[in-house]
Design an enzyme around this catalytic site. Structure first.
Site, PDB file in Angstrom:
ATOM      1  N   ARG A 132     -39.979   5.785  21.843  1.00 62.42           N
ATOM      2  CA  ARG A 132     -40.502   6.673  22.883  1.00 62.42           C
ATOM      3  C   ARG A 132     -40.986   5.805  24.043  1.00 62.42           C
ATOM      4  NH1 ARG A 132     -46.351   9.173  23.450  1.00 62.42           N
ATOM      5  NH2 ARG A 132     -45.913  10.503  25.220  1.00 62.42           N
ATOM      6  N   HIS A 180     -46.822  23.530  26.465  1.00 64.76           N
ATOM      7  CA  HIS A 180     -47.164  22.464  25.507  1.00 64.76           C
ATOM      8  C   HIS A 180     -48.668  22.239  25.636  1.00 64.76           C
ATOM      9  CE1 HIS A 180     -46.430  18.489  23.418  1.00 64.76           C
ATOM     10  NE2 HIS A 180     -47.646  18.320  23.911  1.00 64.76           N
ATOM     11  N   ASN A 194     -43.343   4.950  18.288  1.00 64.61           N
ATOM     12  CA  ASN A 194     -44.116   5.362  19.464  1.00 64.61           C
ATOM     13  C   ASN A 194     -45.259   4.357  19.605  1.00 64.61           C
ATOM     14  OD1 ASN A 194     -45.698   6.550  21.381  1.00 64.61           O
ATOM     15  ND2 ASN A 194     -45.879   8.529  20.353  1.00 64.61           N
ATOM     16  N   LYS A 240     -47.189   4.449  16.165  1.00 65.84           N
ATOM     17  CA  LYS A 240     -46.866   5.492  15.190  1.00 65.84           C
ATOM     18  C   LYS A 240     -45.400   5.346  14.814  1.00 65.84           C
ATOM     19  CE  LYS A 240     -49.855   8.952  17.189  1.00 65.84           C
ATOM     20  NZ  LYS A 240     -49.717   9.923  18.244  1.00 65.84           N
ATOM     21  N   GLU A 265     -41.578  15.878  18.229  1.00 64.14           N
ATOM     22  CA  GLU A 265     -41.050  14.870  19.148  1.00 64.14           C
ATOM     23  C   GLU A 265     -40.301  13.770  18.401  1.00 64.14           C
ATOM     24  OE1 GLU A 265     -45.028  15.164  21.123  1.00 64.14           O
ATOM     25  OE2 GLU A 265     -43.923  14.415  22.846  1.00 64.14           O
ATOM     26  N   ILE A 276     -52.896  22.953  20.198  1.00 69.13           N
ATOM     27  CA  ILE A 276     -53.587  24.199  20.555  1.00 69.13           C
ATOM     28  C   ILE A 276     -52.591  25.361  20.560  1.00 69.13           C
ATOM     29  CG2 ILE A 276     -54.917  25.347  22.383  1.00 69.13           C
ATOM     30  CD1 ILE A 276     -55.662  22.394  23.310  1.00 69.13           C
ATOM     31  N   HIS A 288     -44.229  14.775  28.611  1.00 72.05           N
ATOM     32  CA  HIS A 288     -43.954  15.603  27.424  1.00 72.05           C
ATOM     33  C   HIS A 288     -42.512  16.115  27.450  1.00 72.05           C
ATOM     34  CE1 HIS A 288     -48.488  16.813  27.462  1.00 72.05           C
ATOM     35  NE2 HIS A 288     -48.318  15.833  26.576  1.00 72.05           N
ATOM     36  N   ASP A 320     -62.064  19.193  21.473  1.00 69.97           N
ATOM     37  CA  ASP A 320     -61.272  19.815  20.405  1.00 69.97           C
ATOM     38  C   ASP A 320     -61.509  21.327  20.377  1.00 69.97           C
ATOM     39  OD1 ASP A 320     -60.380  20.734  17.803  1.00 69.97           O
ATOM     40  OD2 ASP A 320     -60.213  18.614  17.292  1.00 69.97           O
ATOM     41  N   PHE A 321     -60.400  22.074  20.422  1.00 70.69           N
ATOM     42  CA  PHE A 321     -60.525  23.533  20.482  1.00 70.69           C
ATOM     43  C   PHE A 321     -61.161  24.139  19.241  1.00 70.69           C
ATOM     44  CE2 PHE A 321     -59.022  25.889  24.178  1.00 70.69           C
ATOM     45  CZ  PHE A 321     -58.823  24.810  25.014  1.00 70.69           C
ATOM     46  N   ARG A 322     -61.067  23.438  18.108  1.00 66.07           N
ATOM     47  CA  ARG A 322     -61.735  23.967  16.909  1.00 66.07           C
ATOM     48  C   ARG A 322     -63.241  24.027  17.156  1.00 66.07           C
ATOM     49  NH1 ARG A 322     -57.867  20.133  13.481  1.00 66.07           N
ATOM     50  NH2 ARG A 322     -58.195  19.014  15.403  1.00 66.07           N
ATOM     51  N   ARG A 337     -58.952  15.603  30.545  1.00 70.02           N
ATOM     52  CA  ARG A 337     -58.429  15.433  31.912  1.00 70.02           C
ATOM     53  C   ARG A 337     -58.710  16.686  32.735  1.00 70.02           C
ATOM     54  NH1 ARG A 337     -52.857  13.914  29.715  1.00 70.02           N
ATOM     55  NH2 ARG A 337     -53.157  11.790  28.958  1.00 70.02           N
TER      56      ARG A 337
HETATM   57  P1  AMP Z   1     -52.039  17.477  19.994  1.00 69.93           P
HETATM   58  O1  AMP Z   1     -52.431  16.655  21.181  1.00 69.93           O
HETATM   59  O2  AMP Z   1     -50.801  18.273  20.184  1.00 69.93           O
HETATM   60  O3  AMP Z   1     -52.058  16.699  18.714  1.00 69.93           O
HETATM   61  O4  AMP Z   1     -53.205  18.579  19.836  1.00 69.93           O
HETATM   62  C1  AMP Z   1     -54.512  18.200  19.456  1.00 69.93           C
HETATM   63  C2  AMP Z   1     -55.459  19.329  19.753  1.00 69.93           C
HETATM   64  O5  AMP Z   1     -55.023  20.544  19.109  1.00 69.93           O
HETATM   65  C3  AMP Z   1     -56.860  19.119  19.197  1.00 69.93           C
HETATM   66  O6  AMP Z   1     -57.654  18.341  20.043  1.00 69.93           O
HETATM   67  C4  AMP Z   1     -57.374  20.537  19.106  1.00 69.93           C
HETATM   68  O7  AMP Z   1     -57.916  20.887  20.365  1.00 69.93           O
HETATM   69  C5  AMP Z   1     -56.147  21.372  18.868  1.00 69.93           C
HETATM   70  N1  AMP Z   1     -56.079  21.893  17.492  1.00 69.93           N
HETATM   71  C6  AMP Z   1     -55.571  21.306  16.404  1.00 69.93           C
HETATM   72  N2  AMP Z   1     -55.700  22.095  15.312  1.00 69.93           N
HETATM   73  C7  AMP Z   1     -56.312  23.236  15.726  1.00 69.93           C
HETATM   74  C8  AMP Z   1     -56.727  24.444  15.102  1.00 69.93           C
HETATM   75  N3  AMP Z   1     -56.526  24.659  13.812  1.00 69.93           N
HETATM   76  N4  AMP Z   1     -57.314  25.378  15.880  1.00 69.93           N
HETATM   77  C9  AMP Z   1     -57.526  25.177  17.196  1.00 69.93           C
HETATM   78  N5  AMP Z   1     -57.147  24.059  17.837  1.00 69.93           N
HETATM   79  C10 AMP Z   1     -56.551  23.096  17.129  1.00 69.93           C
END
Ligand code: AMP
Length: 396
Positions: free
Chosen positions: A90, A207, A7, A14, A383, A331, A179, A282-284, A240
């Site tokens: 990819r 997703h 990728n 990656k 993926e 998420i 996606h 970031d949702f965390r 975004r």
């Molecule tokens: P991805 O683009 O699929 O790699 O998702 C990345 C996003 O997933 C991060 O920016 C976070 O917002 C979210 N994420 C990852 N781990 C967690 C977690 N343990 N709890 C909540 N959100 C998470």
């Protein structure tokens, strides 16, 4: 057969080496800062990560380093490169030319290059990766797997915008969706996990990662998806904006004295939940912020979940029903709070969530209650494995 999945981004790459018979990952990692200085991260299965700083002026040196690491006497995953039987790449945009994965030939490379305009940041980088592999692994079959291909089954009513038709004819302006590899993988996975007949099913895949999109999958085929000509449309994402009133662009350009590139930069990189919260994409961080009483973090999470629920509703209408909903990506797989909030809006569909199951993490898990009218499940996406499977199917 061993498949190297690549990728390639503009300054990063990656990779995973996967044994397609066992579907085990033999080694994985990434090259970063290509063209700047260069850093290889390599991890053989069951071993610690190794990090090597080394010059990577181009993707060719980066791929050479990956290949050297894969056959390294001490830490390599294979004895020689003859054990790498195929490469799966990819590719972000296949336009209307590619409705499925294809073996890479010179004609395919030309056709991918013709889609460069549609994804100017990604497709050229994908092509550089393919050309570097061609040079370094002559004779090894390579397959192109497109992010857009799965969505090519959308009917015209779903992919045409309300714009002058000649923009579609002249400039190919239409909904493509992204996606696709993940939407395809997860829709198949949830059907098999729940014992459904994919060919007679109505599935909605959410997703939800840093980039986020939803698709409606009827009888195994995509009938609508939330991303459009570019990945900017649809859900509110990490940075975004997703759907906005298009007139906002002119309004903000005047107020902030921005040109088109400046406005696009705001919509792609400074908006979404990061823009709303002013805290993080970031949702965390957002969930922590919310729990600490940060009102803008709370607003960001609420806006995100509400938009997801609205799209689910739209796709139930598009398919005249839904049998199952899958949550996937960073998420979707990890943020139980988001799943719970989204599903609260869906009570009218007879959806009920089991809070204990919803708190689980890891493998495929059903999070709806036994009497929920629609099954809801967390289905981790993969993926790379999907690209490996597509590659094997074409090369074998
Ligand atoms: P991805 O683009 O699929 O790699 O998702 C990345 C996003 O997933 C991060 O920016 C976070 O917002 C979210 N994420 C990852 N781990 C967690 C977690 N343990 N709890 C909540 N959100 C998470």
């Amino acid at each position: 057969m061993n498949v190297l999945v690549i990728n390639c981004g503009s300054s990063s790459l990656k990779y995973q080496l996967i044994n397609s018979d066992t579907e085990d990952v033999l080694a994985k990692g990434l090259c970063e800062r290509i063209g700047i200085d260069g850093r290889l991260v390599y991890q053989k299965a069951g071993c610690d990560k190794e990090i090597t700083e080394a010059a990577m002026p181009t993707h060719k040196e980066a791929i050479q380093m990956v290949l050297d690491a894969l056959v390294n006497e001490k830490t390599g995953a294979v004895k020689s490169l003859s054990e790498v039987n195929a490469v799966g790449h990819r590719i972000v945009h296949g336009g209307e030319k590619f409705a499925s994965s294809v073996i890479i030939t010179d004609e395919v490379l030309d056709a991918v290059a013709e889609c460069n305009d549609l994804a100017p940041l990604h497709n050229p980088a994908n092509l550089i990766g393919i050309n570097a592999c061609k040079e370094l692994m002559p004779g090894v079959p390579m397959v192109a797997v497109f992010d857009t291909a799965f969505h090519q089954t959308m009917p015209q009513k779903a992919y045409l915008y309300g714009l002058p038709y000649e923009y579609y004819e002249k400039y190919k302006v239409r909904r493509y969706g992204f996606h696709g590899t993940s939407h395809s993988f997860v829709s198949k996975e949830i059907a098999s996990f729940l014992g459904m007949d994919l060919d007679h099913s109505k599935i909605i895949v959410c997703h939800l990662g840093n980039g986020a999109s939803i698709s409606a999958v009827k009888d195994g085929k995509c009938v609508d998806t939330s991303m459009g000509l570019t990945p900017l449309e649809g859900l509110v994402m990490g940075t975004r904006s997703g759907d906005i009133d298009p007139a906002i662009m002119e309004y903000i350009a005047k107020k902030e004295n921005l040109d088109i590139a400046g406005v696009m930069n705001v919509l792609n990189k400074k908006s979404g939940v990061e823009g709303i919260s002013g805290l993080s994409s970031d949702f965390r961080d957002l969930v922590d912020g919310m729990n600490a009483g940060n009102k803008r973090a709370e607003a960001a999470v609420e806006v995100f979940c509400y938009r997801v629920a609205k799209y689910v509703g739209a796709y139930v209408a598009a398919m005249n029903g839904v049998d199952a909903i899958a949550f996937t990506a960073g998420i979707g797989e990890n943020a139980g709070l988001v799943r719970e909030k989204v599903c609260e809006y869906l009570g009218y569909l007879g959806i009920a969530i089991d809070k204990e199951e919803n708190a689980k993490r890891g493998d495929n898990v059903v999070i709806s209650t036994a009497d929920s009218k629609v099954k809801v499940a967390v289905i981790p996406t993969n993926e790379e494995l999907a690209i490996c499977r597509e590659t094997v199917a074409l090369v074998k």
